[in-house]
Design a protein around this motif. Structure first.
Motif, PDB file in Angstrom:
ATOM      1  N   ILE A 147       0.845  -1.200   0.000  1.00  0.00           N
ATOM      2  CA  ILE A 147       0.000   0.000   0.000  1.00  0.00           C
ATOM      3  C   ILE A 147       0.873   1.240   0.000  1.00  0.00           C
ATOM      4  O   ILE A 147       1.731   1.403   0.883  1.00  0.00           O
ATOM      5  CB  ILE A 147      -0.939   0.032   1.220  1.00  0.00           C
ATOM      6  N   LYS A 188      -2.064   6.478  -0.037  1.00  0.00           N
ATOM      7  CA  LYS A 188      -3.401   5.894   0.085  1.00  0.00           C
ATOM      8  C   LYS A 188      -3.922   5.924   1.524  1.00  0.00           C
ATOM      9  O   LYS A 188      -5.117   5.736   1.758  1.00  0.00           O
ATOM     10  CB  LYS A 188      -3.375   4.427  -0.389  1.00  0.00           C
ATOM     11  N   LEU A 245      -8.236   2.830   5.236  1.00  0.00           N
ATOM     12  CA  LEU A 245      -7.853   2.368   3.912  1.00  0.00           C
ATOM     13  C   LEU A 245      -8.971   2.654   2.908  1.00  0.00           C
ATOM     14  O   LEU A 245     -10.141   2.355   3.178  1.00  0.00           O
ATOM     15  CB  LEU A 245      -7.574   0.865   3.933  1.00  0.00           C
ATOM     16  N   LEU A 258      -8.776  -0.120  -2.921  1.00  0.00           N
ATOM     17  CA  LEU A 258      -7.738  -1.139  -2.772  1.00  0.00           C
ATOM     18  C   LEU A 258      -8.297  -2.554  -2.974  1.00  0.00           C
ATOM     19  O   LEU A 258      -7.546  -3.513  -3.097  1.00  0.00           O
ATOM     20  CB  LEU A 258      -7.091  -1.048  -1.386  1.00  0.00           C
ATOM     21  N   ASN A 297      -9.633  -5.627  -4.831  1.00  0.00           N
ATOM     22  CA  ASN A 297      -9.533  -6.240  -6.155  1.00  0.00           C
ATOM     23  C   ASN A 297     -10.338  -7.532  -6.109  1.00  0.00           C
ATOM     24  O   ASN A 297      -9.909  -8.522  -5.524  1.00  0.00           O
ATOM     25  CB  ASN A 297      -8.063  -6.517  -6.504  1.00  0.00           C
ATOM     26  N   MET A 314     -10.792  -6.714   1.277  1.00  0.00           N
ATOM     27  CA  MET A 314      -9.576  -5.907   1.198  1.00  0.00           C
ATOM     28  C   MET A 314      -8.367  -6.732   1.639  1.00  0.00           C
ATOM     29  O   MET A 314      -7.307  -6.685   1.010  1.00  0.00           O
ATOM     30  CB  MET A 314      -9.710  -4.650   2.058  1.00  0.00           C
ATOM     31  N   SER A 373      -7.460  -9.056  -1.023  1.00  0.00           N
ATOM     32  CA  SER A 373      -6.871  -8.336  -2.159  1.00  0.00           C
ATOM     33  C   SER A 373      -5.402  -8.019  -1.936  1.00  0.00           C
ATOM     34  O   SER A 373      -4.628  -7.904  -2.883  1.00  0.00           O
ATOM     35  CB  SER A 373      -7.641  -7.027  -2.410  1.00  0.00           C
ATOM     36  N   LEU A 374      -5.017  -7.870  -0.663  1.00  0.00           N
ATOM     37  CA  LEU A 374      -3.667  -7.419  -0.329  1.00  0.00           C
ATOM     38  C   LEU A 374      -2.742  -8.549   0.116  1.00  0.00           C
ATOM     39  O   LEU A 374      -1.525  -8.370   0.166  1.00  0.00           O
ATOM     40  CB  LEU A 374      -3.739  -6.358   0.769  1.00  0.00           C
TER      41      LEU A 374
END
Length: 555
Positions: A24, A28, A39, A43, A45, A286, A289-290
């Motif tokens: 990140i 952001k 957040l 972010l 996806n 999230m 996604s990360l």
């Protein structure tokens, strides 16, 4: 050292360094001091989220103090990182009610905590306050309309179901009368307060996909009826825009860190005995996604938290856990074997053996979802070696993967064995979970399937009030919603004194509540309080702060 002393013994890294570890960019982040940040939703996806490994942590039927699901969640997350996996813990925000009541905080324990522990357990980033304000704004709009002479919607005050909210255990507010004071006070009516974790605003936050979806769900909140019997929704009061505006920051998940300096996302905090019991869909997606792994938890035992995680959250989010971690403690199993709460630290193999059927029941009901299960024995210093061996041998003889979880004493290092088993389980999982019921089933059929498959009940009975409400639910078009059972967390049944593995019992549905914005129906079994009370000796009596701002007694 106690939890607070351990938390204060580790210097947290600046939150931007934690963010950098999971890719990140600092730009952001929306900073809330040095160690907390909001957040942005961009972010997330969706494709990456579906590819990552979602690990659900649940538990056997807990004792009143809880069995350490959050501690195991955080320890396992750190353990997975130590094993080279990009893992992120995604958990709920603590409520001030339990913090100052009987359970204490919800930031983990020992060397498996999220920090800054004091901030997380107290006001954090203000999400609960925003939820409370949005809830109470709608209450104010309702009472304002009831007394209005020019814009009155014809709301029948006797039918208004919406209550005010406050994030504190305050039994005196369960039932109240508002509108006193003559013409200046409005129209008198009986109402009450829910704890913020039980507000439908909280449920909606945790089910929403984005800000627009949040606003649309607010508009669909069912308030009550008009005098002509037609339903009144929050959208009829034009409440959704202002409510969503109050939530514009609260909808963003919060980034903090573990004591092992790994990422943790915290967002939302519904209780599982009265709501869906898990963090927001946004936070979970999230994290997925990360990272390549997300370790998350669902409240109380698997009969509440895990059932709702699968049948409500996972179904709505289009996600499926790759493995379930079932947390068991020797002290809880001895409790289910007949030992009193005061005797749980005393070695007693016989009581432990008598309590094992409770573990077996949770294993059986979890197997209905078709997802691999790993048992985590959350270790306490009072456990004897003989007791530990007994539960490990029992699981292995059942063909169930099991590991001691020593996160409290050793952090991630103490959860590496558990982490290895979880990785193996996730890699073997080749299909999505099997839901307990279909959305096309009637509300009555959904309840019966949960009662039979998850609780092991012999039958379900409906009160006359519940039967009447069922007809209304179908008439309003809400029959296709999933169900969010409200029942005691102290027993697999709806009777808290039936500990262990009760059989031959009947689930009695006393009444229903409608959460049209969250899109689920709440069948209420037994006497469930949506505004808890404080215990005889509240945890608040032990909390203090020194002249230089040092907090003590928070756990």
């Amino acid at each position: 050292m106690n939890d607070l002393q351990i938390a204060n013994s580790v210097a947290p890294l600046p939150i931007q360094q934690i963010a950098e570890k999971i890719g990140i960019d600092t730009e952001k982040l929306e900073f809330y001091g040095k160690y907390k940040a909001k957040l942005p939703l961009d972010l997330i996806n969706e494709e990456k989220a579906r590819q990552s490994n979602l690990i659900l942590v649940t538990a056997i039927t807990p004792t009143p103090a809880g069995e350490g699901k959050t501690t195991v969640t955080i320890g396992l997350n750190d353990g997975l990182n130590r094993l080279g996996k990009a893992s992120i813990a995604v958990i709920r925000e603590p409520s001030l009610g339990p913090v100052f009541g009987i359970k204490g905080g919800a930031a983990g324990g020992g060397w498996s905590q999220v920090i800054p522990m004091e901030d997380i357990n107290l006001h954090f980033t203000g999400d609960f306050h925003a939820i409370e304000k949005a809830n109470n704004l709608l209450s104010a709009l309702i009472d304002n309309n009831i007394q209005s002479k020019t814009r009155n919607l014809g709301i029948d005050p006797r039918t208004v179901l919406w209550k005010r909210a406050m994030d504190m255990n305050d039994r005196a507010l369960r039932t109240t009368v508002v509108g006193l004071g003559g013409k200046n006070g409005g129209i008198p009516r009986e109402t009450g307060f829910n704890i913020t974790a039980a507000s439908e605003v909280m449920a909606i936050l945790c089910m929403s996909k984005d800000l627009e979806d949040l606003k649309e769900r607010f508009a669909r909140i069912y308030i009550g009826d008009r005098f002509d019997g037609s339903p009144v929704l929050a959208g009829d009061l034009n409440a959704q825009g202002a409510m969503a505006t109050l939530m514009k920051e609260a909808i963003k998940p919060n980034l903090v860190q573990t004591l092992g300096h790994h990422s943790a996302i915290i967002h939302g905090g519904p209780f599982a005995n009265i709501a869906q019991g898990t963090n927001s869909i946004l936070a979970t997606k999230m994290g997925l996604s990360l990272g390549d792994y997300v370790v998350t938890e669902a409240g109380f035992g698997s009969d509440l938290g895990a059932e709702k995680f699968f049948n409500i959250k996972s179904r709505s989010a289009g996600l499926s856990p790759k493995a379930v971690v079932l947390v068991a403690t020797i002290r809880a199993l001895k409790y289910h074997g007949g030992k009193s709460l005061k005797e749980l630290t005393q070695p007693d193999v016989a009581a432990l053996e008598k309590g094992l059927p409770n573990l077996q029941h949770h294993l059986n009901s979890l197997s209905s979802f078709g997802v691999p299960v790993v048992v985590a024995v959350n270790v306490f210093s009072s456990d004897s070696e003989e007791e530990r061996k007994l539960i490990v041998d029992y699981c292995q003889n059942q063909g169930v993967s099991v590991a001691l979880s020593e996160g409290w004493a050793k952090g991630g290092e103490g959860c590496e064995s558990l982490g290895s088993l979880v990785i193996q389980a996730a890699e073997k999982c080749e299909k999505s979970f099997t839901p307990t019921y279909q959305l096309e089933d009637s509300v009555e059929e959904k309840i019966k399937k949960v009662a039979h498959t998850i609780y092991g009940a012999s039958g379900v009975e409906f009160s006359s009030i519940a039967k009447s409400q069922l007809k209304k639910i179908e008439k309003l078009g809400y029959g296709q919603f999933p169900i969010c059972m409200a029942k005691t967390q102290k027993s697999i049944s709806d009777q808290e004194k039936l500990i262990g593995r009760p059989t031959g019992f009947t689930i009695t549905i006393r009444e229903f509540e409608i959460a049209a914005g969250a899109e689920f129906i709440i069948p209420i079994a037994g006497e469930i309080l949506r505004m808890p009370g404080l215990p005889e000796v509240p945890a608040a009596e032990s909390v203090d702060i020194s002249a230089d701002g040092q907090i003590s007694g928070l756990f």
